[in-house]
Motif scaffolding. Sequence first.
Motif, PDB file in Angstrom:
ATOM      1  N   UNK A 195       4.972   6.120   2.337  1.00  0.00           N
ATOM      2  CA  UNK A 195       3.963   6.065   3.391  1.00  0.00           C
ATOM      3  C   UNK A 195       2.809   5.133   3.035  1.00  0.00           C
ATOM      4  N   UNK A 196       2.532   5.005   1.740  1.00  0.00           N
ATOM      5  CA  UNK A 196       1.396   4.186   1.278  1.00  0.00           C
ATOM      6  C   UNK A 196       1.926   3.187   0.255  1.00  0.00           C
ATOM      7  N   UNK A 197       2.554   2.112   0.709  1.00  0.00           N
ATOM      8  CA  UNK A 197       3.148   1.163  -0.247  1.00  0.00           C
ATOM      9  C   UNK A 197       2.118   0.369  -1.047  1.00  0.00           C
ATOM     10  N   UNK A 198       0.894   0.223  -0.517  1.00  0.00           N
ATOM     11  CA  UNK A 198      -0.133  -0.539  -1.231  1.00  0.00           C
ATOM     12  C   UNK A 198      -0.578   0.249  -2.470  1.00  0.00           C
ATOM     13  N   UNK A 205      -6.104   7.067  -2.932  1.00  0.00           N
ATOM     14  CA  UNK A 205      -5.752   8.330  -2.303  1.00  0.00           C
ATOM     15  C   UNK A 205      -5.561   9.421  -3.352  1.00  0.00           C
ATOM     16  N   UNK A 206      -4.968   9.043  -4.495  1.00  0.00           N
ATOM     17  CA  UNK A 206      -4.729  10.018  -5.555  1.00  0.00           C
ATOM     18  C   UNK A 206      -6.004  10.643  -6.094  1.00  0.00           C
ATOM     19  N   UNK A 207      -7.123   9.934  -5.991  1.00  0.00           N
ATOM     20  CA  UNK A 207      -8.399  10.476  -6.459  1.00  0.00           C
ATOM     21  C   UNK A 207      -8.831  11.676  -5.627  1.00  0.00           C
ATOM     22  N   UNK A 208      -8.378  11.741  -4.377  1.00  0.00           N
ATOM     23  CA  UNK A 208      -8.799  12.803  -3.466  1.00  0.00           C
ATOM     24  C   UNK A 208      -7.684  13.830  -3.227  1.00  0.00           C
ATOM     25  N   UNK A 245      -0.852  12.399   7.921  1.00  0.00           N
ATOM     26  CA  UNK A 245      -1.388  11.565   6.839  1.00  0.00           C
ATOM     27  C   UNK A 245      -1.592  10.133   7.313  1.00  0.00           C
ATOM     28  N   UNK A 246      -0.658   9.611   8.093  1.00  0.00           N
ATOM     29  CA  UNK A 246      -0.822   8.253   8.626  1.00  0.00           C
ATOM     30  C   UNK A 246      -2.079   8.147   9.485  1.00  0.00           C
ATOM     31  N   UNK A 247      -2.316   9.163  10.315  1.00  0.00           N
ATOM     32  CA  UNK A 247      -3.516   9.156  11.150  1.00  0.00           C
ATOM     33  C   UNK A 247      -4.773   9.228  10.290  1.00  0.00           C
ATOM     34  N   UNK A 248      -4.749  10.103   9.292  1.00  0.00           N
ATOM     35  CA  UNK A 248      -5.918  10.238   8.419  1.00  0.00           C
ATOM     36  C   UNK A 248      -6.174   8.947   7.648  1.00  0.00           C
ATOM     37  N   UNK A 249      -5.116   8.269   7.240  1.00  0.00           N
ATOM     38  CA  UNK A 249      -5.289   7.008   6.510  1.00  0.00           C
ATOM     39  C   UNK A 249      -5.874   5.927   7.408  1.00  0.00           C
ATOM     40  N   UNK A 250      -5.469   5.896   8.668  1.00  0.00           N
ATOM     41  CA  UNK A 250      -6.060   4.934   9.600  1.00  0.00           C
ATOM     42  C   UNK A 250      -7.569   5.153   9.701  1.00  0.00           C
ATOM     43  N   UNK A 251      -7.974   6.427   9.798  1.00  0.00           N
ATOM     44  CA  UNK A 251      -9.400   6.733   9.849  1.00  0.00           C
ATOM     45  C   UNK A 251     -10.088   6.348   8.546  1.00  0.00           C
ATOM     46  N   UNK A 252      -9.429   6.621   7.425  1.00  0.00           N
ATOM     47  CA  UNK A 252     -10.029   6.332   6.124  1.00  0.00           C
ATOM     48  C   UNK A 252     -10.207   4.829   5.921  1.00  0.00           C
TER      49      UNK A 252
END
Length: 293
Positions: A195-198, A205-208, A245-252
């Motif tokens: 989901x998060x290839x970058x 993301x792992x920090x949170x 998670x995809x939606x939350x990442x867009x917001x982040x």
Amino acid sequence: MTSSTITRLRRNAYPPGRAARELGLKRSEFDLAVHLGQIRTVPDEGGGGRRVTSCEIDRVRATDGHPGALRQRLRLVGTTEGAQVMDISLGRFTRLARLGLFSPVRFYLNRYRAVVWLYLADELEEFTTVEENTPLLTARRMPEGVRDLLDEGVDLRARNWRGRHRGFLLRLAEAPWESAGALAAFLHPVRIAELVPDPYERSHLGRFRPAPPAHAAQGSPAAHLIEKIMTADDPAEIAWLSTELNRALDDARSFRPAPRPTVRQAPSGPPRGEPVSPEPPRGLLGWLRRRSA
């Protein structure tokens, strides 16, 4: 509420231990009340966890029957005591729990590394008062559709616990990256990588990404079991978490992109026609040469 008012309230707030004493609760009772959303907390300005404002202390104290009524709502029971609360056999209680008809609030591993699920006594008592549940509690045999599910090995206890724990983590989230981390906590690392290839986003993301609430030595069988309980395994649950998670990442990303290393531009070379000075040697040899010069 203005930012200055929020700041003032946070300054006039108690750390968890002091807040528990002010409310007449044991620390374990206080932590559970926070987990269930019955006591609201705010972030510590110093970044050291959570605190409880004096206004929230006053609100909880003013509730009827405090602290006894709150303690009753926080009472946890295991399988044996839960069956007694519902006045049914241990086997029937376990079957109803596996069907997901009531959700565990906490769990721990006993000395045999068996999972012990804990439930709110209040919720179990409420379940027995619903007329539609009477056949499940008193019939000699479970309804046919229910028996089929049990024969297939359905067990929704871990999934229901994850749902409750996810709600707790999302309530604590103060920013989009924290919300994304709360959702990622229930997905397998391989799924997160898809989901998060970058790699920079994934590292940020792992920090949170919160750790499981139960602790065990890293790499131990107990740690693997806790990780299994924490990680979604049902396809529908994984699909829902992935979408959220995809939606939350867009917001982040819109809120604040993940940090990346600064790209240094290579220094431009000397003007054409000018001699190029050799780069001075580095390390101990270079230091000795510069010192002798």
